[in-house]
Scaffold this active site. Structure first.
Site, mmCIF file in Angstrom:
data_model
loop_
_atom_site.group_PDB
_atom_site.id
_atom_site.type_symbol
_atom_site.label_atom_id
_atom_site.label_comp_id
_atom_site.label_asym_id
_atom_site.label_seq_id
_atom_site.Cartn_x
_atom_site.Cartn_y
_atom_site.Cartn_z
ATOM 1 N N ASN A 1 -8.016 -9.623 -1.620
ATOM 2 C CA ASN A 1 -7.091 -8.875 -0.754
ATOM 3 C C ASN A 1 -7.289 -9.281 0.701
ATOM 4 O OD1 ASN A 1 -6.474 -7.529 -3.087
ATOM 5 N ND2 ASN A 1 -6.668 -5.500 -2.191
ATOM 6 N N LEU A 2 -6.169 -9.570 1.346
ATOM 7 C CA LEU A 2 -6.224 -10.021 2.727
ATOM 8 C C LEU A 2 -5.148 -9.253 3.495
ATOM 9 C CD1 LEU A 2 -7.831 -12.263 4.182
ATOM 10 C CD2 LEU A 2 -5.892 -13.767 3.792
ATOM 11 N N ASP A 3 -5.556 -8.460 4.459
ATOM 12 C CA ASP A 3 -4.572 -7.647 5.176
ATOM 13 C C ASP A 3 -4.779 -7.747 6.680
ATOM 14 O OD1 ASP A 3 -2.593 -5.836 5.815
ATOM 15 O OD2 ASP A 3 -3.744 -4.066 5.268
ATOM 16 N N GLU B 1 -11.216 0.420 -9.202
ATOM 17 C CA GLU B 1 -12.343 0.165 -8.289
ATOM 18 C C GLU B 1 -13.512 1.054 -8.655
ATOM 19 O OE1 GLU B 1 -11.412 -0.496 -4.201
ATOM 20 O OE2 GLU B 1 -13.247 0.438 -3.463
ATOM 21 N N HIS C 1 -13.204 -2.951 4.374
ATOM 22 C CA HIS C 1 -11.837 -3.147 4.874
ATOM 23 C C HIS C 1 -11.891 -3.286 6.390
ATOM 24 C CE1 HIS C 1 -10.426 -0.905 1.119
ATOM 25 N NE2 HIS C 1 -9.954 -2.131 1.015
ATOM 26 N N ASP D 1 -1.241 -1.486 -3.997
ATOM 27 C CA ASP D 1 -2.629 -1.411 -3.537
ATOM 28 C C ASP D 1 -3.212 -0.005 -3.795
ATOM 29 O OD1 ASP D 1 -4.873 -2.484 -2.392
ATOM 30 O OD2 ASP D 1 -4.061 -2.682 -0.369
ATOM 31 N N HIS D 2 -4.468 0.178 -3.370
ATOM 32 C CA HIS D 2 -5.209 1.447 -3.554
ATOM 33 C C HIS D 2 -4.370 2.689 -3.811
ATOM 34 C CE1 HIS D 2 -9.113 -0.113 -2.184
ATOM 35 N NE2 HIS D 2 -8.361 -0.940 -1.462
ATOM 36 N N SER E 1 0.869 -1.179 0.000
ATOM 37 C CA SER E 1 0.000 0.000 0.000
ATOM 38 C C SER E 1 0.908 1.232 0.000
ATOM 39 C CB SER E 1 -0.890 -0.001 1.240
ATOM 40 O OG SER E 1 -0.086 0.188 2.396
ATOM 41 N N HIS F 1 -12.065 -7.052 -2.450
ATOM 42 C CA HIS F 1 -11.328 -6.300 -1.417
ATOM 43 C C HIS F 1 -11.937 -6.568 -0.055
ATOM 44 C CE1 HIS F 1 -8.533 -3.386 -3.393
ATOM 45 N NE2 HIS F 1 -9.069 -4.005 -4.424
ATOM 46 N N GLY F 2 -11.134 -6.387 0.981
ATOM 47 C CA GLY F 2 -11.669 -6.550 2.325
ATOM 48 C C GLY F 2 -12.010 -7.991 2.630
ATOM 49 N N GLU G 1 -9.046 1.946 5.741
ATOM 50 C CA GLU G 1 -7.761 1.355 5.430
ATOM 51 C C GLU G 1 -6.778 2.435 5.066
ATOM 52 O OE1 GLU G 1 -6.420 -2.511 3.109
ATOM 53 O OE2 GLU G 1 -6.789 -0.898 1.705
HETATM 54 ZN ZN LIG Z 1 -8.870 -2.651 -0.687
#
Ligand SMILES: [Zn+2]
Length: 360
Positions: free
Chosen positions: A288-290, A175, A227, A110-111, A63, A266-267, A183
């Protein structure tokens, strides 16, 4: 047939047609590749180890904040300097170490919201320089996220960037509709409900604008995802909406294949296996895994510190004797490693949940 055959045995960071081949294969075989947010060499190797042990491809992403952390929190981020330099450093690190794990890796960022576009511009300068030397971009793909802007602006600006990266065959994720929650400093906890669910017409509008430029793009559509991890019941996911997007676009373009779109979830943290399976069956190729991994990384270190407390209060002296040295307990290779192990375990779980384990 498996990913290795599809990619002709390529390992390490893949780009261009190989990324397209991998995502096309994932869509066909109904698996989604976890995109792991990495912030350090330690989190990179924890993710790579999980993918290697599970015979899976993996996506590693930074990110804007994670990239600055890669540079070091002591480096100024004026004009996105730390985020650009940290992202470049992370990319080169991953490019050099990934082949040691013998798996294909998609290198992603990322974003990138409107106010962060100078970050993306800086990375694209590095991509173009790398492309001149090596015939491929430094990163496999980037994400541009103008979901908070008016739809026309979102599509027009995304198209402009896709034009820039198309000669490098670089992938671009965009997106439309908003992922809720919070996030990396972007807080969408209070957005209205309708924008949490993207409509099929909007997806088709994006698809038709982008496909005219390049086939290397994916869409993160909002279907109630957020997120972060919240109390159960706060999130109402509608992954069946993704099936409607595929059907609508298929009909509009008269496609032969049932799933013309590459979709991104996402999320992913906190979602159920059933929700993942539903999304993946509708053409989600990346999840996406955070948050869950931040938690997993902590738990190993937390438990180590709690369990070894009496061995880490001083350099010398522990319950085994006043003169016993504690070096082997406070060496960072010992306690940081515990976080890597718990993170690796959690990534492996995701690889099973997303049906990616064993796909090599
Ligand atoms: Zn995301």
């Amino acid at each position: 047939m498996g990913v290795n055959e599809v990619l002709g045995g390529k390992v390490g960071v893949i780009t261009g047609d190989d990324v397209l081949k991998l995502f096309t294969y994932a869509r066909e075989k109904k698996f989604a590749i976890p995109a792991i947010n990495v912030t350090s060499s330690s989190t990179v190797v924890a993710a790579l180890e999980a993918a290697r042990d599970s015979k899976s491809p993996i996506i590693l992403q930074t990110s804007q904040g994670g990239a600055a952390y890669f540079a070091g929190k002591g480096v100024s981020n004026t004009d996105q300097y730390a985020s650009i330099q940290g992202a470049i450093a992370g990319a080169h690190y991953i490019r050099s170490i990934a082949p040691a794990y013998g798996i294909p890796v998609v290198l992603h960022t990322d974003h990138c919201a409107k106010k962060l576009l100078p970050w993306l511009d800086g990375m694209l300068d590095a991509d173009e320089a790398y492309f001149k030397q090596h015939g491929e971009p430094l990163w496999s793909s980037h994400m541009i996220d103008l979901s908070e802007e008016p739809k026309d602006e979102n599509i027009a600006t995304t198209a402009k960037y896709l034009k820039r990266v198309a000669p490098m065959k670089q992938w671009l994720e965009m997106e439309i509709g908003i992922t809720g929650g919070e996030e990396d400093g972007v807080n969408n906890e209070d957005v209205d409900n309708a924008s949490l669910y993207t409509q099929p017409e909007d997806i088709y509008e994006v698809y038709s604008a982008l496909v005219a430029i390049s086939p290397y793009f994916s869409i993160a559509a909002a279907f109630g995802n957020v997120h972060g991890v919240y109390k159960p019941g706060n999130v109402k996911l509608h992954p069946e909406l993704l099936g409607k997007h595929q059907a609508y676009t298929k009909e509009k373009i008269g496609a032969k294949e049932d799933k013309p779109l590459f979709l991104v979830f996402h999320g992913g943290s906190g979602s159920s296996k059933e929700e993942f399976a539903a999304g993946i069956s509708h053409g989600v190729i990346k999840v996406n895994l955070d948050t869950d991994l931040q938690w997993a990384y902590l738990t190993g270190i937390r438990d180590y510190v709690l369990n070894k407390k009496e061995y880490i209060m001083s350099q010398v002296g522990n319950p085994d004797g006043d003169d016993k040295p504690n070096k082997k307990y406070f060496d960072p290779r010992v306690w940081v490693r515990e976080g890597e192990k718990t993170m690796t375990t959690r990534v492996k779980e995701a690889l099973v949940d997303f049906n990616t384990a064993g796909q090599l």
